[in-house]
Scaffold this motif. Structure first.
Motif, PDB file in Angstrom:
ATOM      1  N   ALA A   1      11.397  -5.907   5.469  1.00 28.34           N
ATOM      2  CA  ALA A   1      10.037  -6.068   4.947  1.00 28.34           C
ATOM      3  C   ALA A   1       9.123  -4.955   5.468  1.00 28.34           C
ATOM      4  CB  ALA A   1       9.489  -7.444   5.345  1.00 28.34           C
ATOM      5  N   ARG A   2       9.268  -4.631   6.750  1.00 22.60           N
ATOM      6  CA  ARG A   2       8.405  -3.603   7.325  1.00 22.60           C
ATOM      7  C   ARG A   2       8.716  -2.231   6.731  1.00 22.60           C
ATOM      8  NH1 ARG A   2       4.786  -1.976  11.014  1.00 22.60           N
ATOM      9  NH2 ARG A   2       5.271  -0.110  12.201  1.00 22.60           N
ATOM     10  N   MET A   3       9.995  -1.940   6.568  1.00 24.30           N
ATOM     11  CA  MET A   3      10.401  -0.666   5.978  1.00 24.30           C
ATOM     12  C   MET A   3       9.819  -0.520   4.572  1.00 24.30           C
ATOM     13  SD  MET A   3      14.253   0.315   4.848  1.00 24.30           S
ATOM     14  CE  MET A   3      14.238  -0.913   3.541  1.00 24.30           C
ATOM     15  N   GLU A   4       9.925  -1.584   3.797  1.00 27.23           N
ATOM     16  CA  GLU A   4       9.418  -1.518   2.421  1.00 27.23           C
ATOM     17  C   GLU A   4       7.907  -1.314   2.403  1.00 27.23           C
ATOM     18  OE1 GLU A   4      11.020  -5.118   0.777  1.00 27.23           O
ATOM     19  OE2 GLU A   4      13.011  -4.219   0.467  1.00 27.23           O
ATOM     20  N   LYS A   5       7.228  -1.969   3.318  1.00 25.90           N
ATOM     21  CA  LYS A   5       5.770  -1.795   3.375  1.00 25.90           C
ATOM     22  C   LYS A   5       5.411  -0.370   3.793  1.00 25.90           C
ATOM     23  CE  LYS A   5       1.440  -3.740   4.960  1.00 25.90           C
ATOM     24  NZ  LYS A   5       0.852  -2.474   4.545  1.00 25.90           N
ATOM     25  N   MET A   6       6.131   0.169   4.766  1.00 23.52           N
ATOM     26  CA  MET A   6       5.839   1.528   5.219  1.00 23.52           C
ATOM     27  C   MET A   6       6.046   2.531   4.078  1.00 23.52           C
ATOM     28  SD  MET A   6       7.594   1.349   9.020  1.00 23.52           S
ATOM     29  CE  MET A   6       7.200   3.004   9.621  1.00 23.52           C
ATOM     30  N   LEU A   7       7.106   2.338   3.329  1.00 24.19           N
ATOM     31  CA  LEU A   7       7.367   3.267   2.223  1.00 24.19           C
ATOM     32  C   LEU A   7       6.318   3.100   1.119  1.00 24.19           C
ATOM     33  CD1 LEU A   7      11.263   3.118   2.085  1.00 24.19           C
ATOM     34  CD2 LEU A   7       9.835   5.020   2.894  1.00 24.19           C
ATOM     35  N   ALA A   8       5.878   1.859   0.907  1.00 28.53           N
ATOM     36  CA  ALA A   8       4.845   1.621  -0.116  1.00 28.53           C
ATOM     37  C   ALA A   8       3.514   2.235   0.313  1.00 28.53           C
ATOM     38  CB  ALA A   8       4.695   0.118  -0.361  1.00 28.53           C
ATOM     39  N   ASP A   9       3.234   2.184   1.608  1.00 30.00           N
ATOM     40  CA  ASP A   9       1.968   2.710   2.126  1.00 30.00           C
ATOM     41  C   ASP A   9       1.982   4.226   2.314  1.00 30.00           C
ATOM     42  OD1 ASP A   9       1.022   0.163   2.248  1.00 30.00           O
ATOM     43  OD2 ASP A   9       1.183  -0.058   4.427  1.00 30.00           O
ATOM     44  N   TYR A  10       3.163   4.809   2.261  1.00 35.50           N
ATOM     45  CA  TYR A  10       3.291   6.242   2.572  1.00 35.50           C
ATOM     46  C   TYR A  10       2.390   7.093   1.679  1.00 35.50           C
ATOM     47  CZ  TYR A  10       5.173  10.963   2.634  1.00 35.50           C
ATOM     48  OH  TYR A  10       5.300  12.334   2.717  1.00 35.50           O
ATOM     49  N   GLN A  11       1.715   8.045   2.297  1.00 31.12           N
ATOM     50  CA  GLN A  11       0.971   9.062   1.546  1.00 31.12           C
ATOM     51  C   GLN A  11       1.310  10.411   2.144  1.00 31.12           C
ATOM     52  OE1 GLN A  11      -3.136   8.512   0.672  1.00 31.12           O
ATOM     53  NE2 GLN A  11      -2.984   6.276   0.668  1.00 31.12           N
ATOM     54  N   GLN A  12       1.615  11.339   1.262  1.00 29.31           N
ATOM     55  CA  GLN A  12       2.054  12.654   1.714  1.00 29.31           C
ATOM     56  C   GLN A  12       0.920  13.386   2.430  1.00 29.31           C
ATOM     57  OE1 GLN A  12       3.870  14.739  -1.499  1.00 29.31           O
ATOM     58  NE2 GLN A  12       4.846  16.251  -0.169  1.00 29.31           N
ATOM     59  N   PRO A  13       1.213  13.993   3.595  1.00 26.34           N
ATOM     60  CA  PRO A  13       0.157  14.756   4.276  1.00 26.34           C
ATOM     61  C   PRO A  13      -0.212  16.002   3.475  1.00 26.34           C
ATOM     62  CG  PRO A  13       2.261  15.098   5.369  1.00 26.34           C
ATOM     63  CD  PRO A  13       2.491  14.048   4.316  1.00 26.34           C
ATOM     64  N   ALA A  14      -1.460  16.355   3.559  1.00 25.32           N
ATOM     65  CA  ALA A  14      -1.958  17.497   2.790  1.00 25.32           C
ATOM     66  C   ALA A  14      -1.247  18.787   3.199  1.00 25.32           C
ATOM     67  CB  ALA A  14      -3.451  17.654   3.033  1.00 25.32           C
ATOM     68  N   LEU A  15      -0.995  19.631   2.220  1.00 26.71           N
ATOM     69  CA  LEU A  15      -0.417  20.959   2.487  1.00 26.71           C
ATOM     70  C   LEU A  15      -1.005  21.931   1.465  1.00 26.71           C
ATOM     71  CD1 LEU A  15       1.694  22.747   3.976  1.00 26.71           C
ATOM     72  CD2 LEU A  15       3.344  22.053   2.222  1.00 26.71           C
TER      73      LEU A  15
END
Lengths: 512, 512
Positions: free
Chosen positions: A474-488
């Motif tokens: 559950a935590r892994m799925e939430k982390m991936l759902a919340d992921y936002q790519q850092p600016a570059l």
């Protein structure tokens, strides 16, 4: 480091827009220990091991096969070279090692995430190398580039992980001669934490340096360490020409290498702790001395990947007391060389992220902290003796890494910590939950897991009676759902894309 | 100790016949550390905490409610007694503690299983106190006497467990006022390892002493320590009259007590480590001083059961870094008092014997070893914050206790351990599996689990892809199937049976 790269390339408005919209995820600063190291070897034992290691180098020597350049360097330095065998006079290797820096700062493109490797520091990096992945939904299967990207994202989102690592799993769906390009591209674009370079061919090490030139600026790379890469010694006492070629590229470009025996005790080293430590020291002395022959002052880390063996089955075993002894002892030897030290990790031999995996992992993580490790590769996600990168175990271990941070703080003893006012306020038979000291301090006082379950039995039952693996899914799925790519900077991104495309087009695919 | 008891009662042929037919199961000798302790508190911090603890005793004091005898003893010793509050002048408690022995030998009826508690020793005893049990087959349920007996048998069969413990689970199907008789009877007859006495009423402590008189001989009990019992302090700073009554019985009869605060940090002690250590020291100073007022020289162990709290839910948390800090620090404080030290255990807050349970347990077991603990209660089988004794976790933890034995050995540095002949024989590029040194040493070189799985993935899959809990179920069932009761003089057995029957008949059942 995006700042100077951006200036160099003239990127501007787009990069600033990207920076404004990106979510920033908290990452803990690398650990700076405020606790002592645990030392098991006496001064006498250390001197015996050091003497014996020099005897090994002088009498037996080490092999540098298929590497005439290395043999020439050794001959010029005063070693006795016969065929591929290099015998190093007593004291010479240690003398050569003295030019290696005691501390390395590895720069990240997000400068808040630079790490210091050496002294009292501990930098945590994820699992490295497994050809398989496992998760609860899909079971055990060959790793792909999609898996690799998920691990990089999880690493970016993991608060207690300071480093994005290297081959978090082998992307087996990408040709062997091209996957290093995709892996580096993923670390550079999906995360802003520091990372590792490729070591599987000298040309791939050069590609890694060139890609860093795009990301950080070419001059910056020559003046700063922006990669830490893993150079394994082929124990016993053999220095593979491919690995030595990669080491040469990195040393010449001021990039850091971990020079590390890969030892299953009883197979690649003697079946005793003192004998294994002797061989570890001899091998790292020779390897680090070689790095300094290539370029005096090249940043290196003394590594020890050592585990024991189940003599019945021949299987390597992890989290064992003998591995702990070696890890403690090698730390003492590294500190006497004034070198950064790499060892320990989320090691275990289990097939599942179960109790066996956790016992063995905790044994290794705790000894890693107490033995003075400065760079802990494999700090999370390792399963099945390193054959598998586990998604659930990655987040489980990454959560446990928080305990190392709090342990390393040591015990505060200032007036607030003494809490005499609280003891006076509460008195015999009272309770502290409501007292002023508790109210003022409870938020920061105790480490708190973001994963583990502390709920009452009934609540836990009502919520599905989940075990740790299920909580981790559950935590892994939430982390991936919340992921936002850092600016570059888009210009850098385009240049990286172009480099990868060009290099991929330059040679045919190879899967061997 | 069957020997002298047998002589005393004239038992003979039957006992010898029983001894001949009984199978003897191997139990490791208690641990004698050949490694240093890990010390986190500086000399300055130790002095501050010791000063503050004396300030607590002098200014705030401790409560001995409903206990005029204790108050009289304190008054005679020079304390300021007002109502139930006892204020102890600076230095007095520590001075009184000086008569407590630094080392205790607890005698077992099998004298090969005597344990030494103190100095560099570590004695491992099982979980204590849970009202529930859990196994994979039956889930979580109230504990019964049948469960209790199974745990005693498993403890007897566990190689790395030195002690049979006490209330391995609460036999809730036996009346509260009689279950101590059945529990002691089980430890005395189903095992030959040392054990603990009852503390829930002074009269039950006396029953424990009387039953030991039957087992060991009355005079022998007065001259030797044959029980170690758990006296909890009602933190903060309250000494319950029932517990103090039991302590008095044991002290007067030369039997050992662990005098131990039971603290959930943030609730029963300040939310800081230094503050908690101050309270722990003040409480144990007062409790141990009291034991020496009752009988100078009474054997006692300084205890610290301390854990942290999840401030969101109020649930206690285990295997945390703060618990580690307190355990390390309390060990230093105990050694400065020259007293045996009890702390750590298989602590965890998980509902299942899963990865959370194992991470938290390993954290605590490792810190227990390194902090210099001499008596580790709860060393195996603890689950769900101490509410549950788990059958599978009992055998899982008991297996891990082997790692502590091997860690404690330290690193050998003799000529055989140096293994220079092996390194010479194998040379660069060789392998050690077949060399003479490996053949001569592999059997003893590495700790080996009797439970965990090291097999290749395919073999493990073919065998049912079992997780650690499933492996533990199988091992537990085999241990219980293999169990054979240790020999006991039938005359002693009959006398124990008669004592229990007589005491049970003497009062009506009570379940509260």
């Amino acid at each position: 480091m995006a700042e100077s790269a951006r200036r160099a390339r003239g990127g501007g408005g787009a990069a600033r827009r990207a920076a404004r919209t990106a979510v920033s995820f908290e990452t803990a600063r690398y650990i700076e220990r405020n606790i002592p190291n645990f030392e098991v070897l006496t001064e006498e034992a250390l001197e015996i091991i050091e003497h014996n290691a020099d005897t090994v180098l002088e009498e037996i020597g080490v092999n540098f096969p298929d590497n005439p350049d290395a043999l020439a360097l050794w001959r010029d330095a005063g070693a006795d070279v016969q065929g591929e065998r290099v015998r190093i006079p007593r004291g010479l290797a240690r003398k050569l090692c003295a030019t290696a820096p005691s501390t390395i700062t590895q720069v990240a493109r997000n400068r808040d995430r630079d790490v210091v490797i050496g002294g009292k520091s501990l930098v945590l990096a994820p699992v490295y190398g497994p050809p398989f992945v496992r998760d609860a939904a899909g079971g055990r299967r060959y790793a792909t580039m999609a898996d690799f990207e998920k691990f990089v994202k999880l690493g970016y989102m993991s608060k207690w992980l300071h480093h994005s690592g290297g081959t978090v799993c082998e992307p087996t769906d990408i040709p062997v001669n091209k996957r290093h390009l995709d892996m580096l591209h993923a670390h550079m674009t999906l995360s802003d934490k520091p990372f590792m370079g490729s070591v599987t061919e000298p040309s791939r090490a050069q590609d890694s340096v060139d890609m860093c030139g795009i990301l950080f600026g070419k001059d910056f790379v020559q003046e700063n360490t922006v990669m830490t890469s893993l150079i394994n010694i082929n124990s016993p006492m053999t220095f593979d020409d491919v690995m030595m070629g990669a080491l040469k590229v990195y040393a010449e470009n001021n990039q850091a290498c971990i020079i590390s025996p890969f030892i299953v005790g009883g197979a690649m080293a003697p079946v005793s702790v003192a004998g294994t430590l002797t061989q570890v020291l001899a091998e790292t002395l020779a390897g680090i001395a070689y790095s300094q022959l290539v370029r005096p002052g090249a940043p290196v880390i003394m590594g020890a990947f050592v585990t024991s063996i189940d003599m019945n089955s021949g299987a390597p075993t992890f989290g064992t007391p003998e591995a702990a002894h070696i890890t403690y002892g090698a730390g003492q030897l590294a500190r006497r060389m004034n070198l950064p030290y790499r060892s320990a990790g989320s090691f275990n031999g289990s097939k599942l992220p179960d109790a066996q995996a956790a016992y063995e992992t905790s044994n290794s993580l705790n000894m890693g902290l107490l033995s003075g490790v400065n760079f802990m590769l494999h700090a999370c996600g390792w399963l099945e003796g390193g054959l598998v990168s586990s998604f659930e175990k990655f987040v489980m271990d990454a959560d446990q890494l928080g305990t190392l941070h709090h342990l390393a703080r040591g015990i505060e003893i200032d007036e607030n910590a003494q809490a005499m006012d609280a003891i006076r306020e509460v008195g015999p038979g009272g309770h502290y939950l409501g007292c002023a000291h508790t109210q003022n301090n409870f938020r920061e006082a105790f480490w708190k897991s973001d994963l583990l379950d502390y709920k009452p039995f009934e609540t836990w039952s009502d919520e599905g009676a989940r075990d740790t693996q299920a909580l981790a899914t559950a935590r892994m799925e939430k982390m991936l759902a919340d992921y936002q790519q850092p600016a570059l900077d888009p210009a850098i991104r385009e240049a990286l894309d172009a480099f990868v495309a060009e290099r991929k087009a330059a040679e045919p695919d190879s899967f061997t």
